[in-house]
Design a protein around this motif. Structure first.
Motif, PDB file in Angstrom:
ATOM      1  N   PRO A  13       0.778  -1.244   0.000  1.00 37.58           N
ATOM      2  CA  PRO A  13       0.000   0.000   0.000  1.00 37.58           C
ATOM      3  C   PRO A  13       0.813   1.301   0.000  1.00 37.58           C
ATOM      4  CG  PRO A  13      -0.082  -1.021   2.160  1.00 37.58           C
ATOM      5  CD  PRO A  13       0.616  -1.991   1.253  1.00 37.58           C
ATOM      6  N   ALA A  14       2.057   1.264   0.409  1.00 30.42           N
ATOM      7  CA  ALA A  14       2.872   2.486   0.418  1.00 30.42           C
ATOM      8  C   ALA A  14       3.664   2.582  -0.881  1.00 30.42           C
ATOM      9  CB  ALA A  14       3.827   2.490   1.608  1.00 30.42           C
ATOM     10  N   HIS A  15       3.892   3.809  -1.325  1.00 29.91           N
ATOM     11  CA  HIS A  15       4.657   4.054  -2.557  1.00 29.91           C
ATOM     12  C   HIS A  15       5.921   4.828  -2.203  1.00 29.91           C
ATOM     13  CE1 HIS A  15       5.289   4.879  -6.840  1.00 29.91           C
ATOM     14  NE2 HIS A  15       5.694   6.067  -6.435  1.00 29.91           N
ATOM     15  N   LEU A  16       7.033   4.413  -2.752  1.00 30.84           N
ATOM     16  CA  LEU A  16       8.339   4.993  -2.446  1.00 30.84           C
ATOM     17  C   LEU A  16       8.924   5.669  -3.673  1.00 30.84           C
ATOM     18  CD1 LEU A  16      11.140   5.184  -0.937  1.00 30.84           C
ATOM     19  CD2 LEU A  16      11.534   2.853  -1.723  1.00 30.84           C
ATOM     20  N   HIS A  17       9.523   6.809  -3.456  1.00 34.19           N
ATOM     21  CA  HIS A  17      10.314   7.475  -4.497  1.00 34.19           C
ATOM     22  C   HIS A  17      11.548   8.047  -3.815  1.00 34.19           C
ATOM     23  CE1 HIS A  17      10.930   9.527  -8.338  1.00 34.19           C
ATOM     24  NE2 HIS A  17      11.495  10.451  -7.584  1.00 34.19           N
ATOM     25  N   ILE A  18      12.715   7.675  -4.289  1.00 34.21           N
ATOM     26  CA  ILE A  18      13.957   8.150  -3.688  1.00 34.21           C
ATOM     27  C   ILE A  18      14.944   8.477  -4.800  1.00 34.21           C
ATOM     28  CG2 ILE A  18      14.795   5.787  -3.403  1.00 34.21           C
ATOM     29  CD1 ILE A  18      16.350   6.675  -0.954  1.00 34.21           C
ATOM     30  N   ASP A  19      15.592   9.619  -4.690  1.00 34.80           N
ATOM     31  CA  ASP A  19      16.643  10.023  -5.618  1.00 34.80           C
ATOM     32  C   ASP A  19      17.779  10.635  -4.816  1.00 34.80           C
ATOM     33  OD1 ASP A  19      15.633   9.529  -8.293  1.00 34.80           O
ATOM     34  OD2 ASP A  19      14.175  11.114  -7.908  1.00 34.80           O
ATOM     35  N   LEU A  20      18.981  10.228  -5.123  1.00 40.01           N
ATOM     36  CA  LEU A  20      20.168  10.842  -4.529  1.00 40.01           C
ATOM     37  C   LEU A  20      21.030  11.380  -5.658  1.00 40.01           C
ATOM     38  CD1 LEU A  20      21.238   8.265  -1.801  1.00 40.01           C
ATOM     39  CD2 LEU A  20      20.161  10.472  -1.456  1.00 40.01           C
ATOM     40  N   HIS A  50       5.953  -0.271  -2.349  1.00 42.79           N
ATOM     41  CA  HIS A  50       6.323  -0.546  -3.734  1.00 42.79           C
ATOM     42  C   HIS A  50       6.948   0.695  -4.358  1.00 42.79           C
ATOM     43  CE1 HIS A  50       2.519   1.517  -4.589  1.00 42.79           C
ATOM     44  NE2 HIS A  50       3.009   1.741  -5.796  1.00 42.79           N
ATOM     45  N   LEU A  51       7.631   0.480  -5.468  1.00 46.00           N
ATOM     46  CA  LEU A  51       8.196   1.574  -6.251  1.00 46.00           C
ATOM     47  C   LEU A  51       8.181   1.174  -7.715  1.00 46.00           C
ATOM     48  CD1 LEU A  51      11.373   0.866  -7.277  1.00 46.00           C
ATOM     49  CD2 LEU A  51      11.683   0.917  -4.818  1.00 46.00           C
ATOM     50  N   VAL A  52       8.287   2.168  -8.573  1.00 46.54           N
ATOM     51  CA  VAL A  52       8.374   1.945 -10.008  1.00 46.54           C
ATOM     52  C   VAL A  52       9.672   2.578 -10.479  1.00 46.54           C
ATOM     53  CG1 VAL A  52       7.306   2.393 -12.251  1.00 46.54           C
ATOM     54  CG2 VAL A  52       5.862   1.974 -10.234  1.00 46.54           C
ATOM     55  N   ASP A  79       7.009  -1.836 -20.917  1.00 49.23           N
ATOM     56  CA  ASP A  79       8.268  -2.579 -20.779  1.00 49.23           C
ATOM     57  C   ASP A  79       9.455  -1.733 -20.340  1.00 49.23           C
ATOM     58  OD1 ASP A  79       6.952  -4.863 -21.490  1.00 49.23           O
ATOM     59  OD2 ASP A  79       7.592  -4.807 -23.596  1.00 49.23           O
ATOM     60  N   SER A  80       9.318  -0.417 -20.314  1.00 48.41           N
ATOM     61  CA  SER A  80      10.445   0.440 -19.930  1.00 48.41           C
ATOM     62  C   SER A  80      10.591   0.585 -18.422  1.00 48.41           C
ATOM     63  CB  SER A  80      10.305   1.828 -20.557  1.00 48.41           C
ATOM     64  OG  SER A  80       9.205   2.519 -19.977  1.00 48.41           O
ATOM     65  N   VAL A  81       9.589   0.122 -17.666  1.00 44.83           N
ATOM     66  CA  VAL A  81       9.627   0.237 -16.210  1.00 44.83           C
ATOM     67  C   VAL A  81       9.328  -1.101 -15.559  1.00 44.83           C
ATOM     68  CG1 VAL A  81       9.034   2.695 -16.158  1.00 44.83           C
ATOM     69  CG2 VAL A  81       7.222   0.982 -16.061  1.00 44.83           C
ATOM     70  N   VAL A  82       9.712  -1.204 -14.299  1.00 44.27           N
ATOM     71  CA  VAL A  82       9.433  -2.399 -13.509  1.00 44.27           C
ATOM     72  C   VAL A  82       8.913  -1.940 -12.144  1.00 44.27           C
ATOM     73  CG1 VAL A  82      11.794  -2.558 -12.600  1.00 44.27           C
ATOM     74  CG2 VAL A  82      10.373  -4.603 -12.707  1.00 44.27           C
ATOM     75  N   CYS A  83       8.022  -2.729 -11.583  1.00 48.58           N
ATOM     76  CA  CYS A  83       7.475  -2.434 -10.256  1.00 48.58           C
ATOM     77  C   CYS A  83       8.121  -3.404  -9.271  1.00 48.58           C
ATOM     78  CB  CYS A  83       5.969  -2.601 -10.280  1.00 48.58           C
ATOM     79  SG  CYS A  83       5.166  -1.976  -8.800  1.00 48.58           S
TER      80      CYS A  83
END
Length: 94
Positions: A13-20, A50-52, A79-83
């Motif tokens: 149920p939670a969605h993650l987005h992280i960038d460094l 989850h994340l994409v 096809d360019s992304v994966v979960c």
């Protein structure tokens, strides 16, 4: 947003987005951020996240694999992304 409510992701149920920024990668910051997020979610009773990500980002995929994320099958994406997803438990292994 409502467009993010994908039935196939109900178990995560939670969605993650992280960038460094590149100069901050490989120094343990991502691992610490991930541990902090997963602990905060677990404390609030959130079972999984989850994340994409783009398939082309091989270094990010290696990082997520080390963090215990696994591919979630059956999610309607191109096809360019994966979960990827993982439970919020098991922080002692990170």
């Amino acid at each position: 947003p409502e467009r993010m409510a994908v039935p196939e992701l109900a178990a995560w149920p939670a969605h993650l987005h992280i960038d460094l920024l590149p100069e901050w990668q490989g120094r343990g910051h991502g691992r610490r951020l991930m541990r902090t997020l997963l602990a905060a979610l677990a404390e609030r009773g959130v079972p999984a996240v989850h994340l994409v990500m783009t398939v082309a980002n091989k270094p990010a995929r290696a990082f997520y694999d080390r963090m215990g994320f696994e591919e979630i099958a059956g999610v309607p994406m191109d096809d360019s992304v994966v979960c990827l997803g993982r439970t919020t438990g098991g922080l002692d292994r990170l």
